[in-house]
Motif scaffolding. Structure first.
Motif, PDB file in Angstrom:
ATOM      1  N   THR A 173      53.912  27.497  62.974  1.00  0.00           N
ATOM      2  CA  THR A 173      54.305  28.920  63.608  1.00  0.00           C
ATOM      3  C   THR A 173      55.784  28.585  64.418  1.00  0.00           C
ATOM      4  N   GLU A 174      56.367  29.723  64.634  1.00  0.00           N
ATOM      5  CA  GLU A 174      57.747  29.672  65.319  1.00  0.00           C
ATOM      6  C   GLU A 174      57.578  30.614  66.528  1.00  0.00           C
ATOM      7  N   PHE A 175      57.705  29.961  67.739  1.00  0.00           N
ATOM      8  CA  PHE A 175      57.468  30.805  68.814  1.00  0.00           C
ATOM      9  C   PHE A 175      58.935  31.688  69.111  1.00  0.00           C
ATOM     10  N   VAL A 176      58.903  32.869  69.619  1.00  0.00           N
ATOM     11  CA  VAL A 176      60.038  33.639  69.798  1.00  0.00           C
ATOM     12  C   VAL A 176      59.856  34.433  70.822  1.00  0.00           C
ATOM     13  N   LYS A 177      60.653  34.204  71.849  1.00  0.00           N
ATOM     14  CA  LYS A 177      60.422  34.839  73.358  1.00  0.00           C
ATOM     15  C   LYS A 177      60.881  36.373  73.435  1.00  0.00           C
ATOM     16  N   ASP A 178      60.524  37.001  74.025  1.00  0.00           N
ATOM     17  CA  ASP A 178      60.481  38.367  74.499  1.00  0.00           C
ATOM     18  C   ASP A 178      60.724  38.630  75.877  1.00  0.00           C
ATOM     19  N   PRO A 179      61.832  38.405  76.328  1.00  0.00           N
ATOM     20  CA  PRO A 179      62.066  38.686  77.989  1.00  0.00           C
ATOM     21  C   PRO A 179      61.896  39.720  78.675  1.00  0.00           C
ATOM     22  N   GLU A 180      61.775  40.920  77.822  1.00  0.00           N
ATOM     23  CA  GLU A 180      61.681  42.218  78.148  1.00  0.00           C
ATOM     24  C   GLU A 180      59.886  42.603  78.395  1.00  0.00           C
ATOM     25  N   ARG A 181      59.005  42.121  77.670  1.00  0.00           N
ATOM     26  CA  ARG A 181      57.664  42.083  77.702  1.00  0.00           C
ATOM     27  C   ARG A 181      57.086  41.706  79.038  1.00  0.00           C
ATOM     28  N   GLY A 182      56.306  42.848  79.639  1.00  0.00           N
ATOM     29  CA  GLY A 182      55.667  42.325  80.874  1.00  0.00           C
ATOM     30  C   GLY A 182      54.097  42.058  80.644  1.00  0.00           C
ATOM     31  N   SER A 183      53.766  42.107  79.894  1.00  0.00           N
ATOM     32  CA  SER A 183      52.066  41.879  79.465  1.00  0.00           C
ATOM     33  C   SER A 183      52.005  40.541  78.943  1.00  0.00           C
ATOM     34  N   ALA A 184      50.814  39.799  78.987  1.00  0.00           N
ATOM     35  CA  ALA A 184      50.247  38.733  78.324  1.00  0.00           C
ATOM     36  C   ALA A 184      49.919  38.874  76.987  1.00  0.00           C
ATOM     37  N   THR A 185      50.295  39.995  76.381  1.00  0.00           N
ATOM     38  CA  THR A 185      49.886  40.064  74.982  1.00  0.00           C
ATOM     39  C   THR A 185      50.744  39.356  74.144  1.00  0.00           C
ATOM     40  N   VAL A 186      50.191  38.994  72.784  1.00  0.00           N
ATOM     41  CA  VAL A 186      50.886  38.173  71.902  1.00  0.00           C
ATOM     42  C   VAL A 186      50.866  38.897  70.577  1.00  0.00           C
ATOM     43  N   ASP A 187      52.190  38.968  69.842  1.00  0.00           N
ATOM     44  CA  ASP A 187      52.430  39.108  68.742  1.00  0.00           C
ATOM     45  C   ASP A 187      52.367  38.193  67.731  1.00  0.00           C
ATOM     46  N   LEU A 188      51.576  38.369  66.494  1.00  0.00           N
ATOM     47  CA  LEU A 188      51.629  37.220  65.413  1.00  0.00           C
ATOM     48  C   LEU A 188      52.133  38.051  64.230  1.00  0.00           C
ATOM     49  N   VAL A 189      53.306  37.691  63.897  1.00  0.00           N
ATOM     50  CA  VAL A 189      54.020  38.305  62.695  1.00  0.00           C
ATOM     51  C   VAL A 189      54.066  37.368  61.566  1.00  0.00           C
ATOM     52  N   VAL A 190      53.162  37.763  60.600  1.00  0.00           N
ATOM     53  CA  VAL A 190      52.829  36.591  59.696  1.00  0.00           C
ATOM     54  C   VAL A 190      54.126  36.718  58.331  1.00  0.00           C
ATOM     55  N   GLY A 191      54.580  35.959  57.990  1.00  0.00           N
ATOM     56  CA  GLY A 191      55.609  35.710  56.912  1.00  0.00           C
ATOM     57  C   GLY A 191      54.881  35.277  55.571  1.00  0.00           C
ATOM     58  N   GLN A 192      55.653  34.844  54.696  1.00  0.00           N
ATOM     59  CA  GLN A 192      55.421  34.612  53.330  1.00  0.00           C
ATOM     60  C   GLN A 192      54.602  33.250  53.134  1.00  0.00           C
TER      61      GLN A 192
END
Length: 244
Positions: A173-192
């Motif tokens: 997997t590839e980590f992508v930072k979201d500086p604007e997010r204020g919570s600890a939730t994580v998004d998993l965006v699955v690819g091909q």
């Protein structure tokens, strides 16, 4: 018999009538309709004159005030434009290098999104994560700039340890930072290329860092290019997941 003379009116003098105080009172009596109407008209004109003078004064004051403001001789703080504050540049590398503590799946909430045209992929990924103890939030679709990857794991600063824990369970997997997010939730965006989970018994639970293979490769390439040209290295941001 001597005939008496007619007594003359004391108010007459040589054929002219003398106006007395009583005559004046009767002449200007308010009960006289003509006199009352005259007084009303006079008072009305007086009121109109006062109102006109006040209006002219207000107009003159407004004109003078506008002139002073336009010529900056009079400054009203509330009307002054507020200076724009430029956002602080993100000097952090695309792949954060913090050493993070592993978080058990029960303490991690993951939103799962499908970035491919393969139906049901997000639901299948969510089911496998749930069996491992992760809490599942939203399930839906998103887009990736390049869907030809395993998956993008997205989090804000507060959720980086959680993101690392998700990466420990899924290979590549590839980590992508979201500086604007204020919570600890994580998004998993699955690819091909999604599909390969790490065996439960082989999941690493030690402290470690996030995995950003593409961002790291791009930074390395940029550094080499800058070194060959003599310019300072400039990190390029990772490809981030976009809401779809």
């Amino acid at each position: 018999m001597v005939q008496g003379t007619k007594r003359s009116d004391p108010r007459d003098w040589h054929g002219h009538r003398i106006v007395t105080e009583d005559d004046l009172v009767r002449s200007f009596d308010d009960r006289d309709p003509a006199h009352a109407d005259h007084r009303r008209r006079r008072n009305k004109r007086l009121r109109h004159g006062i109102v006109l003078v006040l209006l002219l004064g207000l107009v003159a004051t407004a004109v003078v005030g506008a002139y002073l403001v336009m010529t900056r001789q009079l400054v009203i703080p509330a009307w002054e434009p507020k200076p724009e504050v430029a956002a602080a540049p993100d000097l952090e590398p695309a792949c954060p290098r913090d050493v993070l503590a592993y978080v058990e799946p029960a303490g991690v909430t993951v939103n799962v999104y499908n970035a491919t045209r393969i139906p049901g992929l997000a639901g299948a990924a969510a089911n496998r994560l749930e069996k491992r103890g992760f809490k599942i939030g939203e399930i839906g679709n998103k887009t990736l700039n390049d869907p030809d990857i395993v998956a993008a794991v997205v989090s804000g600063p507060e959720g980086r340890a959680h993101a690392m824990s998700v990466q420990r369970h899924i290979k590549g997997t590839e980590f992508v930072k979201d500086p604007e997010r204020g919570s600890a939730t994580v998004d998993l965006v699955v690819g091909q290329k999604f599909g390969s989970f790490v065996e439960t018994t082989k999941v690493v639970t030690k402290d470690g860092r996030l995995s950003c293979p593409r961002a790291t490769a791009e930074e390395k390439a940029a550094g080499e290019a800058a070194g060959s040209s003599g310019a300072p290295a400039a990190s390029r941001p990772a490809r981030e997941a976009e809401g779809g």
